[in-house]
Design a protein around this motif. Sequence first.
Motif, PDB file in Angstrom:
ATOM      1  N   PHE A   1       0.840  -1.203   0.000  1.00 51.05           N
ATOM      2  CA  PHE A   1       0.000   0.000   0.000  1.00 51.05           C
ATOM      3  C   PHE A   1       0.874   1.251   0.000  1.00 51.05           C
ATOM      4  N   ASP A   2       1.980   1.194   0.738  1.00 49.89           N
ATOM      5  CA  ASP A   2       2.985   2.255   0.689  1.00 49.89           C
ATOM      6  C   ASP A   2       4.288   1.673   0.165  1.00 49.89           C
ATOM      7  N   ASP A   3       5.159   2.544  -0.343  1.00 50.62           N
ATOM      8  CA  ASP A   3       6.478   2.122  -0.798  1.00 50.62           C
ATOM      9  C   ASP A   3       7.443   2.193   0.380  1.00 50.62           C
ATOM     10  N   LEU A   4       8.143   1.087   0.634  1.00 47.94           N
ATOM     11  CA  LEU A   4       9.046   0.977   1.767  1.00 47.94           C
ATOM     12  C   LEU A   4      10.425   0.548   1.286  1.00 47.94           C
ATOM     13  N   VAL A   5      11.454   0.995   1.997  1.00 48.72           N
ATOM     14  CA  VAL A   5      12.804   0.497   1.744  1.00 48.72           C
ATOM     15  C   VAL A   5      13.487   0.296   3.090  1.00 48.72           C
ATOM     16  N   ALA A   6      14.027  -0.895   3.281  1.00 47.78           N
ATOM     17  CA  ALA A   6      14.785  -1.224   4.491  1.00 47.78           C
ATOM     18  C   ALA A   6      16.267  -1.172   4.167  1.00 47.78           C
ATOM     19  N   VAL A   7      17.052  -0.651   5.120  1.00 47.52           N
ATOM     20  CA  VAL A   7      18.484  -0.436   4.906  1.00 47.52           C
ATOM     21  C   VAL A   7      19.243  -0.984   6.105  1.00 47.52           C
TER      22      VAL A   7
END
Length: 212
Positions: A88-94
């Motif tokens: 539903f949302d754009d996510l990025v894990a780092v």
Amino acid sequence: MASVASPVIFKEFCPLYYLLNAIPTKIQKGFRSIVVYLTALDTNGDYIAVGSSIGMLYLYCRHLNQMKKYNFEGRCESITFVKLLSCFDDLVAVGTASGRVAVFQLVSSLPGRNKQLRRFDVAGIHKSSITALAWSPNGMKLFSGDDKGKIVYSALDLDQGICNSSLVLEEPSSIVQLDYNQKVLLVSTFQRTLLFYTEEKSVNQVGTQPRK
């Protein structure tokens, strides 16, 4: 009746100069000139995420042809792993070389989507380099593994802005791959591959012989 095979599309290799030219090759820190190395990469239909040795995440939007930059506060350290997710949302894990893990909830121009950049931190469980990250399809669960064999589960509540993390598994060797689906986490280490059932908290090893 035999099914008709779909046509094969050939694509030519082309260096992404438009992307590489938007990332500096050196930065100035005080009197020192520091070379920027590209250290991590992930892609999906919307973004290309590139981690760097200076702790900067470069995120290229493929639809808008725009490059954005995100970083960690505090000391400058190498990014070792990035993982994108479009739900539903754009996510990025780092993940970084010292074990820091952060999740960025990206801004979207679409109606009903997130309108403010938010960051969630996985608090201080990892103490060594992050080597693997895996999302659940809905973005509510993130699993992170490090080179000391620790696997951390983070439960994210994006509406409330909450991230709760806990250690769920500890292996004697470095984590090299994680993948999650249907309450089962696939874990590969230098020594073995296993299935971790997150509801029962049980482990089922794949194969019997350790890796050499």
